[in-house]
Design an enzyme around this catalytic site. Structure first.
Site, PDB file in Angstrom:
ATOM      1  N   CYS A 129      -8.399 -12.460  -4.597  1.00  0.00           N
ATOM      2  CA  CYS A 129      -8.972 -12.269  -3.260  1.00  0.00           C
ATOM      3  C   CYS A 129     -10.492 -12.429  -3.219  1.00  0.00           C
ATOM      4  CB  CYS A 129      -8.585 -10.898  -2.725  1.00  0.00           C
ATOM      5  SG  CYS A 129      -8.714  -9.584  -3.946  1.00  0.00           S
ATOM      6  N   HIS A 249     -12.710  -6.754   1.847  1.00  0.00           N
ATOM      7  CA  HIS A 249     -13.699  -6.880   0.775  1.00  0.00           C
ATOM      8  C   HIS A 249     -14.985  -7.467   1.360  1.00  0.00           C
ATOM      9  CE1 HIS A 249     -10.659  -5.876  -2.026  1.00  0.00           C
ATOM     10  NE2 HIS A 249     -10.591  -6.974  -2.754  1.00  0.00           N
TER      11      HIS A 249
HETATM   12  P1  NAP Z   1       1.859  -2.652  -4.805  1.00  0.00           P
HETATM   13  O1  NAP Z   1       1.523  -2.175  -3.444  1.00  0.00           O
HETATM   14  O2  NAP Z   1       1.810  -1.707  -5.930  1.00  0.00           O
HETATM   15  O3  NAP Z   1       3.338  -3.321  -4.746  1.00  0.00           O
HETATM   16  C1  NAP Z   1       3.956  -3.824  -5.887  1.00  0.00           C
HETATM   17  C2  NAP Z   1       5.226  -4.552  -5.487  1.00  0.00           C
HETATM   18  O4  NAP Z   1       5.799  -5.164  -6.650  1.00  0.00           O
HETATM   19  C3  NAP Z   1       6.277  -3.631  -4.901  1.00  0.00           C
HETATM   20  O5  NAP Z   1       7.022  -4.306  -3.915  1.00  0.00           O
HETATM   21  C4  NAP Z   1       7.155  -3.366  -6.111  1.00  0.00           C
HETATM   22  O6  NAP Z   1       8.483  -3.011  -5.781  1.00  0.00           O
HETATM   23  C5  NAP Z   1       7.164  -4.731  -6.759  1.00  0.00           C
HETATM   24  N1  NAP Z   1       7.590  -4.651  -8.137  1.00  0.00           N
HETATM   25  C6  NAP Z   1       7.112  -3.871  -9.118  1.00  0.00           C
HETATM   26  N2  NAP Z   1       7.818  -4.053 -10.258  1.00  0.00           N
HETATM   27  C7  NAP Z   1       8.765  -4.968  -9.972  1.00  0.00           C
HETATM   28  C8  NAP Z   1       9.803  -5.576 -10.719  1.00  0.00           C
HETATM   29  N3  NAP Z   1      10.015  -5.283 -11.998  1.00  0.00           N
HETATM   30  N4  NAP Z   1      10.596  -6.487 -10.098  1.00  0.00           N
HETATM   31  C9  NAP Z   1      10.400  -6.797  -8.799  1.00  0.00           C
HETATM   32  N5  NAP Z   1       9.429  -6.249  -8.031  1.00  0.00           N
HETATM   33  C10 NAP Z   1       8.625  -5.349  -8.617  1.00  0.00           C
HETATM   34  O7  NAP Z   1       0.931  -3.852  -5.237  1.00  0.00           O
HETATM   35  P2  NAP Z   1       0.258  -4.987  -4.320  1.00  0.00           P
HETATM   36  O8  NAP Z   1      -1.098  -4.563  -3.957  1.00  0.00           O
HETATM   37  O9  NAP Z   1       1.196  -5.412  -3.257  1.00  0.00           O
HETATM   38  O10 NAP Z   1       0.059  -6.130  -5.397  1.00  0.00           O
HETATM   39  C11 NAP Z   1       1.139  -6.767  -6.016  1.00  0.00           C
HETATM   40  C12 NAP Z   1       0.609  -7.898  -6.877  1.00  0.00           C
HETATM   41  O11 NAP Z   1       0.033  -8.885  -6.038  1.00  0.00           O
HETATM   42  C13 NAP Z   1      -0.506  -7.511  -7.850  1.00  0.00           C
HETATM   43  O12 NAP Z   1       0.003  -6.986  -9.060  1.00  0.00           O
HETATM   44  C14 NAP Z   1      -1.213  -8.816  -8.042  1.00  0.00           C
HETATM   45  O13 NAP Z   1      -0.587  -9.591  -9.030  1.00  0.00           O
HETATM   46  C15 NAP Z   1      -1.055  -9.480  -6.690  1.00  0.00           C
HETATM   47  N6  NAP Z   1      -2.266  -9.285  -5.879  1.00  0.00           N
HETATM   48  C16 NAP Z   1      -3.067 -10.337  -5.719  1.00  0.00           C
HETATM   49  C17 NAP Z   1      -4.216 -10.198  -4.997  1.00  0.00           C
HETATM   50  C18 NAP Z   1      -5.134 -11.334  -4.885  1.00  0.00           C
HETATM   51  O14 NAP Z   1      -6.269 -11.145  -5.164  1.00  0.00           O
HETATM   52  N7  NAP Z   1      -4.701 -12.505  -4.462  1.00  0.00           N
HETATM   53  C19 NAP Z   1      -4.574  -9.003  -4.411  1.00  0.00           C
HETATM   54  C20 NAP Z   1      -3.725  -7.932  -4.576  1.00  0.00           C
HETATM   55  C21 NAP Z   1      -2.576  -8.097  -5.311  1.00  0.00           C
HETATM   56  P3  NAP Z   1       9.013  -1.476  -5.850  1.00  0.00           P
HETATM   57  O15 NAP Z   1       8.784  -0.940  -4.469  1.00  0.00           O
HETATM   58  O16 NAP Z   1      10.445  -1.648  -6.159  1.00  0.00           O
HETATM   59  O17 NAP Z   1       8.231  -0.785  -6.917  1.00  0.00           O
HETATM   60  O1  3JN Z   2      -8.561  -5.146  -7.019  1.00  0.00           O
HETATM   61  C1  3JN Z   2      -8.612  -6.006  -6.138  1.00  0.00           C
HETATM   62  O2  3JN Z   2      -9.298  -5.855  -5.132  1.00  0.00           O
HETATM   63  C2  3JN Z   2      -7.850  -7.268  -6.303  1.00  0.00           C
HETATM   64  C3  3JN Z   2      -6.773  -7.106  -7.280  1.00  0.00           C
HETATM   65  C4  3JN Z   2      -5.997  -8.080  -7.660  1.00  0.00           C
HETATM   66  C5  3JN Z   2      -4.988  -7.875  -8.686  1.00  0.00           C
HETATM   67  C6  3JN Z   2      -4.482  -6.607  -8.920  1.00  0.00           C
HETATM   68  C7  3JN Z   2      -3.549  -6.403  -9.926  1.00  0.00           C
HETATM   69  C8  3JN Z   2      -3.104  -7.450 -10.684  1.00  0.00           C
HETATM   70  C9  3JN Z   2      -4.516  -8.954  -9.426  1.00  0.00           C
HETATM   71  C10 3JN Z   2      -4.986 -10.322  -9.104  1.00  0.00           C
HETATM   72  O3  3JN Z   2      -4.481 -10.871  -8.149  1.00  0.00           O
HETATM   73  O4  3JN Z   2      -5.851 -10.879  -9.779  1.00  0.00           O
HETATM   74  C11 3JN Z   2      -3.606  -8.725 -10.451  1.00  0.00           C
HETATM   75  C12 3JN Z   2      -3.116  -9.831 -11.325  1.00  0.00           C
HETATM   76  O5  3JN Z   2      -2.180 -10.512 -10.929  1.00  0.00           O
HETATM   77  O6  3JN Z   2      -3.657 -10.000 -12.413  1.00  0.00           O
END
Ligand code: NAP
Ligand code: 3JN
Length: 345
Positions: A129, A249
């Site tokens: 992000c 952000h």
């Molecule tokens: P979150 O609110 O903690 O949600 C995590 C999600 O992943 C929940 O739906 C969870 O399901 C699911 N999950 C966890 N373990 C799993 C498994 N073994 N199999 C299937 N689903 C599973 O986290 P979030 O903020 O949405 O972020 C999720 C991911 O998105 C991050 O880890 C990161 O890789 C990515 N992300 C990217 C950005 C970016 O910068 N582009 C920003 C934020 C996040 P349950 O409800 O079943 O636990």
């Molecule tokens: O912390 C933030 O503001 C952005 C976080 C992104 C993030 C959180 C957990 C795992 C990522 C990501 O998208 O880079 C990951 C990940 O997939 O490594």
């Protein structure tokens, strides 16, 4: 118009929920939505177009018949399941860091390098992000003047660290206001043994530290910016900071251009740049702020000013909704681009 079977993996999470909302708001041609999460959430429901849709466990077989899979359940899940989805014919748009730096995988911000999405081999990565909003703001300046160096400090909202981090900020804020004690357990990094309060505080750590003293989030900004701009030489010096804001952000960005610029040209370029909204009127105290960016798809830019000491130095303030342009909206935009430009099988 053709309709697609779309899976959202991580559908119960902070980003997954925004992906489902964005598919609906953008009227993406979804024939069937398949929300997936871990076994813990299987059987729960999510709302889509006024209906409750049951969440199923994300397992390899669940990807039979899926056309597009939007992944946002962390890098480990992406590594395990996205190849399974691709093998079954889906195009995966992955929001985790699992494949971002893989040379075979396009890392796409539609306003910046959208055409690279069309060379995909089943998998497309959505950048971090903090990187997305910075490159959207800088792309028009990069194209016109070149950029030698970027010095960026981020002010990152807690929603970037997931649903539990949002709860932690709200719980700690209530507790402190009531005169109670707080016991942090999520931020700065849930998996590490030491946690710090986020309410009424500022944490100069987003993700774990690497050996060079930068955090992983900071190194993502360095490496992803280079890949997206296709410029391995561009110098990026980031400091990533978590602030007690729920969504949005903000970034103080300083750039040194390669060629001289005029401020009039900079304003003109930012005004017409795709995905950018210029909000810059110091006389009436108008500048971008997270509360105003929340729920909006644009990258907001303001506080545009020439540096006092460097003749080609420029300062900007860049704000965007980290869950939308920083994650869900960017992913859906990539899917839209594939539909519009024949990038799906
Ligand atoms: P979150 O609110 O903690 O949600 C995590 C999600 O992943 C929940 O739906 C969870 O399901 C699911 N999950 C966890 N373990 C799993 C498994 N073994 N199999 C299937 N689903 C599973 O986290 P979030 O903020 O949405 O972020 C999720 C991911 O998105 C991050 O880890 C990161 O890789 C990515 N992300 C990217 C950005 C970016 O910068 N582009 C920003 C934020 C996040 P349950 O409800 O079943 O636990
Ligand atoms: O912390 C933030 O503001 C952005 C976080 C992104 C993030 C959180 C957990 C795992 C990522 C990501 O998208 O880079 C990951 C990940 O997939 O490594």
């Amino acid at each position: 118009m053709k309709e697609y079977t779309v899976a959202v993996v991580g559908a119960t999470g902070a980003v997954g929920q925004k992906m489902i909302e964005t598919l609906e708001v953008r009227r993406f041609p979804v024939g069937r939505l398949v929300p997936m999460a871990s076994a813990r959430s299987a059987g729960q429901t999510v709302e889509f177009r006024g209906r409750s849709v049951e969440v199923i466990e994300a397992r390899p077989e669940a990807f039979e018949g899926i056309d597009i899979a939007l992944f946002s359940a962390g890098a480990k899940v992406s590594r395990a399941l996205s190849p399974e989805a691709v093998r079954r014919g889906a195009v995966v748009i992955d929001n985790s860091s699992a494949f971002r730096m893989d040379p075979e995988v396009p890392l796409v911000v539609p306003e910046v390098n959208g055409e690279t999405a069309l060379s995909h081999k089943g998998l497309i990565a959505n950048p971090n992000c903090s990187t997305i909003q910075m490159v959207v703001a800088l792309k028009p300046l990069y194209d016109r003047f070149g950029i030698e160096r970027i010095v960026v400090s981020t002010y990152q909202a807690v929603s970037g660290a997931g649903g539990k981090a949002i709860e932690e900020l709200l719980d700690q804020t209530r507790a402190r206001l009531a005169g109670g004690a707080v016991s942090p357990s999520v931020l700065p990094v849930a998996s590490l043994p030491v946690h710090h309060p986020i309410a009424f505080n500022v944490l100069p750590q987003v993700d774990v530290f690497e050996d060079n003293g930068f955090t992983k989030e900071e190194m993502k900004m360095v490496n992803e910016t280079r890949k997206i701009l296709n410029d391995p030489e561009i110098a990026v010096t980031p400091t990533c900071v978590r602030v007690p804001v729920v969504t949005g952000h903000a970034e103080a960005v300083y750039v040194e251009t390669k060629r001289p610029f005029s401020l009039d040209d900079v304003y003109g370029l930012l005004r017409s740049a795709p995905g950018v909204a210029l909000v810059d009127d110091p006389a009436s105290q108008r500048y971008p702020m997270p509360l105003e960016a929340e729920g909006r798809p644009e990258v907001f830019v303001g506080r545009v000013r020439r540096d006092l000491t460097h003749p080609r130095g420029l300062n900007l303030w860049v704000v965007s909704d980290n869950l939308l342009k920083g994650a869900a909206y960017n992913a859906v935009q990539i899917a839209e681009l594939l539909v519009e430009r024949g990038g799906l099988p």
